[in-house]
Design an enzyme around this catalytic site. Structure first.
Site, PDB file in Angstrom:
ATOM      1  N   LYS A 113      -8.425   0.044  -0.143  1.00  0.00           N
ATOM      2  CA  LYS A 113      -7.285   0.920  -0.399  1.00  0.00           C
ATOM      3  C   LYS A 113      -6.970   0.856  -1.897  1.00  0.00           C
ATOM      4  O   LYS A 113      -7.067  -0.217  -2.503  1.00  0.00           O
ATOM      5  CB  LYS A 113      -6.086   0.421   0.435  1.00  0.00           C
ATOM      6  N   SER A 153       1.979   0.718   7.871  1.00  0.00           N
ATOM      7  CA  SER A 153       0.925   1.488   7.204  1.00  0.00           C
ATOM      8  C   SER A 153      -0.513   1.114   7.511  1.00  0.00           C
ATOM      9  O   SER A 153      -1.432   1.774   7.032  1.00  0.00           O
ATOM     10  CB  SER A 153       1.115   1.437   5.697  1.00  0.00           C
ATOM     11  N   SER A 208       0.741   4.619   5.200  1.00  0.00           N
ATOM     12  CA  SER A 208       0.212   5.071   3.931  1.00  0.00           C
ATOM     13  C   SER A 208      -1.290   4.853   3.771  1.00  0.00           C
ATOM     14  O   SER A 208      -1.911   5.459   2.904  1.00  0.00           O
ATOM     15  CB  SER A 208       0.929   4.339   2.792  1.00  0.00           C
TER      16      SER A 208
END
Ligand code: GLN
Length: 492
Positions: free
Chosen positions: A77, A176, A152
């Site tokens: 990420k 998330s 997210s």
């Protein structure tokens, strides 16, 4: 036999038997990423370094026995610092930030000889539930391109779901990892607070943030968890305790698992088709010998308001470092120093991040601190006590990961409260610092994935993964794929 949706443990076996090389594997994944550009799952690709690292692993394989993760590609990420590579956190503010060092978990996975393919797209500074709040445009859900992948960590979840990477790192402040894993039909685990180092992970809400992994199965997650967790002297909140040894304990699941089912979870707001699928999953566990126990988490409805005071408060403090001086974006047009701060932050942050900074500054300000922030801290303790109470009666708690399946892109982006409700089942777990996992439990009538949320007591990641693994050994929901022709089908 290898397919685009192969799991890490299968790929590891193929590499060990030298039926495929790490270089070939990386090339295939890069090709696949190229073919699925429309998903917008990645912000940065690092093909050159990946192939070099893969070649090194391939060469050393001839000389020695390597670890189980050696030569296996993964994505990070874009919230994790990666030395020499853009680390944007989905923000214009950091669009030119080349990290000077690796985050600890990036380093640990590098030491395990995993190969980084690139950095995944995300909501700006990890604030969001849809991956629409990215400076790099929204991510699309591989199951239905008109839908969000959740957020997210939507880029990580979409990449794994579409077979663009066998696993991807992610972070979870209020849901998330688990919510996007649910929306994309993959497995996502958030460890207990303090298990995985936060060093080099761009801070959103420091008392809630936790790194974890999105993968195709609990078995894969266990392998990566063992490599990425552990004490880090560089993070003062990192726990100096023995590792959870997830792989070693994977098969040790009990036949008499006591599953707590909170009555507060199955009320208005929960989509009936999600509820049906979760009920089916619970009865599948019953048929594996588990016992369902009614429990209560009386303060569940306070989780979202409490989270949305504490998380923005911490964010407003953490994000004060983005001032146009130390790193990242600086506005060109300013009259003096004050004006430079103001224009830089106005232009560099997106609307949702600015909203959080405003809320956070407000709840921490003199006169409101006691009424909001301090009150929220007290509610946080009550939420945590609810879990302690419930775990007196059961081993794990189960429920839905999210009240709905993936929603239409654009449908909630202008209604923040509606967006915030996505985390109604997950945020309480962060407030209590507990480990949680979302595992695929089937598809709704529209063919979209539903995630089963499993929560374990503090530090019981091994129990969480055992439970998930047992389910995945007896069901096939985690093997469902978004119906995309697999890039290696021809090789089967
Ligand atoms: N959706 C939540 C938020 O917007 C949680 C985000 C997260 O876990 N990083 O804050």
């Amino acid at each position: 036999m290898l397919s685009g949706y192969s799991q890490i443990w299968q790929i590891s076996e193929l590499l060990r038997r030298k039926e495929i090389s790490s270089v070939e594997l990386c090339q295939e994944y890069f090709q696949r990423i190229e073919q699925r550009r429309e998903l917008n799952a990645f912000i940065t690709l690092d093909e050159e370094n990946a192939l070099k690292a893969a070649e090194k692993v391939d060469c050393s394989r001839h000389k020695s026995t390597l670890g189980p993760l050696a030569g296996i590609p993964l994505a990070h990420k874009d919230i994790f610092c990666t030395e020499g590579i853009l680390t944007s956190c989905g923000s214009k503010m950091l669009r030119n930030f080349i990290a000077p060092y690796d985050a600890t978990i990036v380093e640990k996975l590098k030491n395990a000889q995993m190969i980084m393919l690139g950095k995944t797209n995300m909501d700006e500074f990890a604030m969001g539930s849809s991956s629409e709040h990215s400076f790099y445009d929204p991510v699309h859900n591989p199951w239905d391109l008109s839908k969000v992948p959740g957020g997210s960590s939507g880029g990580s979840a979409a990449a794994v779901a579409a077979g663009l990477a066998p696993a991807a790192t992610a972070t979870d402040t209020g849901g998330s990892i688990r919510q996007p894993a649910a929306f994309c039909g993959v497995t996502g685990i958030k460890p207990s607070y303090g298990r995985a180092s936060r060093y080099g992970m761009v801070a959103f809400a420091s008392s809630l943030d936790q790194a974890g992994i999105i993968s195709r199965s609990a078995k894969d997650a266990a392998m990566v968890m063992d490599a990425m967790c552990g004490y880090d002297p560089k993070d003062s909140t990192s726990l100096n305790i023995p590792s959870p040894r997830c792989v070693e304990n994977l098969e040790n699941s009990s036949d008499r698992l006591k599953i707590g089912v909170p009555k507060e979870y199955f009320t208005t707001g929960l989509d009936p088709s999600v509820s049906d699928i979760i009920m089916r999953a619970l009865s599948e566990f019953e048929s594996l010998g588990a016992r369902l126990i009614d429990v209560s988490l009386p303060n569940s409805s306070a989780a979202i308001p409490c989270y949305y005071v504490i998380a923005p408060a911490e964010a407003s403090s953490n994000l004060s470092r983005f001032d146009g001086v130390r790193y990242g974006y600086r506005s060109d047009s300013h009259a003096d120093l004050q004006d430079m701060y103001k224009t830089t932050r106005t232009e560099g942050f997106g609307a949702e991040v600015r909203r959080r900074i405003m809320i956070g500054t407000y709840v921490l300000s003199h006169g409101y601190y006691d009424a909001f922030y301090l009150k929220a801290l007290k509610v946080r303790r009550l939420i945590s006590d609810d879990f302690k109470q419930a775990f007196g009666q059961c081993d794990v708690i189960m429920g839905p990961s999210s009240p709905t399946t993936a929603f239409e892109i654009g449908s909630k982006v202008n209604d923040p409260v509606l967006m915030y409700l996505n985390d109604i089942y997950t945020a309480a777990v962060n407030l209590a610092g507990l480990p949680g996992i979302s595992i695929p439990a089937g598809l709704d009538d529209a063919g979209l994935p539903v995630g089963l949320h499993v929560v374990a007591p503090y530090l019981q990641e091994a129990l969480l993964l055992q439970t998930a693994h047992r389910y995945q050994t007896n069901t096939d929901y985690h093997l469902l794929t978004p119906g995309i022709a697999s890039w290696l089908d021809g090789k089967q």
